[in-house]
Design a protein around this motif. Sequence first.
Motif, PDB file in Angstrom:
ATOM      1  N   TYR A 111       0.821  -1.211   0.000  1.00  0.00           N
ATOM      2  CA  TYR A 111       0.000   0.000   0.000  1.00  0.00           C
ATOM      3  C   TYR A 111       0.860   1.269   0.000  1.00  0.00           C
ATOM      4  O   TYR A 111       0.389   2.341  -0.367  1.00  0.00           O
TER       5      TYR A 111
ATOM      6  N   ILE B 161      -5.214   4.199  -1.896  1.00  0.00           N
ATOM      7  CA  ILE B 161      -4.767   2.840  -2.208  1.00  0.00           C
ATOM      8  C   ILE B 161      -5.181   1.927  -1.053  1.00  0.00           C
ATOM      9  O   ILE B 161      -4.981   2.264   0.117  1.00  0.00           O
ATOM     10  N   THR B 162      -5.753   0.780  -1.396  1.00  0.00           N
ATOM     11  CA  THR B 162      -6.252  -0.156  -0.377  1.00  0.00           C
ATOM     12  C   THR B 162      -5.462  -1.452  -0.422  1.00  0.00           C
ATOM     13  O   THR B 162      -5.247  -2.031  -1.490  1.00  0.00           O
ATOM     14  N   SER B 163      -5.024  -1.918   0.738  1.00  0.00           N
ATOM     15  CA  SER B 163      -4.266  -3.170   0.829  1.00  0.00           C
ATOM     16  C   SER B 163      -5.203  -4.369   0.756  1.00  0.00           C
ATOM     17  O   SER B 163      -6.435  -4.229   0.819  1.00  0.00           O
TER      18      SER B 163
ATOM     19  N   LYS C 257      -7.683  -3.872   6.780  1.00  0.00           N
ATOM     20  CA  LYS C 257      -7.074  -3.353   5.562  1.00  0.00           C
ATOM     21  C   LYS C 257      -6.415  -2.024   5.913  1.00  0.00           C
ATOM     22  O   LYS C 257      -6.828  -1.349   6.857  1.00  0.00           O
TER      23      LYS C 257
ATOM     24  N   SER D  82      -4.007   4.079   2.097  1.00  0.00           N
ATOM     25  CA  SER D  82      -2.969   5.113   2.058  1.00  0.00           C
ATOM     26  C   SER D  82      -3.384   6.242   1.124  1.00  0.00           C
ATOM     27  O   SER D  82      -4.028   6.013   0.098  1.00  0.00           O
TER      28      SER D  82
END
Length: 389
Positions: free
Chosen positions: A337, A354-356, A369, A372
């Motif tokens: 991320y 941005i997603t993990s 999750k 960022s």
Amino acid sequence: MEPKIHLFPYFQPIVSVANGKIIGYEALARQFDTNNKVISAGSLFASPKLDAKQRTELDRQVRWQALQKFAELDSNTYLAINISAAWIDNLRHLNALPTLNMLEQLNIDRQRIIVEITEDHADLGKLKEIVKRYRKQGLRVALDDFGTGSSQLERVMAIRPDIIKIDMRLFKQATKGGIASEVVNLMTRLGKRTGCQIICEGVETDEEFLFGLNCGAQFMQGYLFSPAHPEFKPPNLYEQHITSLRNKFLKNTLTKLQSKVSAINTTKALIYRLAKTLQGDFNLNELASWNFTQSNVIRFYLCDNKGYQSSPDFNFVEDKWFTDPRKIGYNWSWRPYFFQLLALEASGDRDRIITSERYRDFGSDLLCKTLSLRLDADRILLVDIIATE
């Protein structure tokens, strides 16, 4: 004198979830009990009363019968035949593979045959050589009962199966969630990345079928459609049933996804608002009045452009905010991320969250999750949230 053992093959359909048709059968050994009732011959093959030579001979007899019957079937379906990995060790010469000889005698297209390797007690080197020979002759190879042995992953890497059959017990455990569910999901992801097809065995209910669809399994096998029978069935027999199940899956999934998307949008709006507030001085008590309870946010923190955490963790617990400075100085540049955000910025794509992937948080043991977002030229905002299913 021991009575002569009479075995015969039954065939259980394997269905495709994409077109609803029967695409193949697994040949299973059957016998009559003392009441003349048809039962599985599995216990016979495991019996200590029979030595390895007797078990191998019985197995080849029932395999020959199954292939004889399959040779008469005029369709594009395939036949899966079980071959014990342990029995492979008994072969004196790797060139002497009885199944290949049977296919030759019966003039069966070898591309319609799948060899299912059962059990996990075998010499891995010998197994690799035999699988290589099967493939060279046009046969496909399946790894049966994945999830029951201790060295399954080693065997997957060694023989690179064309098909993996998820063990019935593991699959049923997986439908209840937990680690078993994660394992099945990992296997279906592995299948997608390596071109290995996944079959879920032991499917007995609509819910189990829908779980298999959710995991991405391409094929199903089980009593939901049919137990093993002595005769083959029309290829489209279950097409309407599977169409109904797919429609049910789509409806249920859309409802869940719409709710999930709505929740994600609410959380993202809150994070953009948080980022704007963090541009200047901020007050944690002021944040407490925001709608964080509905957002699943559990903490946020700041990093510099090299990934070093520059702020304490700001943890949200029971509608209150607490600071925890213990991770100041930790580096997160190796997390996807983080570097994915920098990569997108380098290509001109900015201001995106941005997603993990989901992960298990060490501190809280929650499934989480991390999101960022670029805060300013020098700082990146990272937000941990509880992941929804």
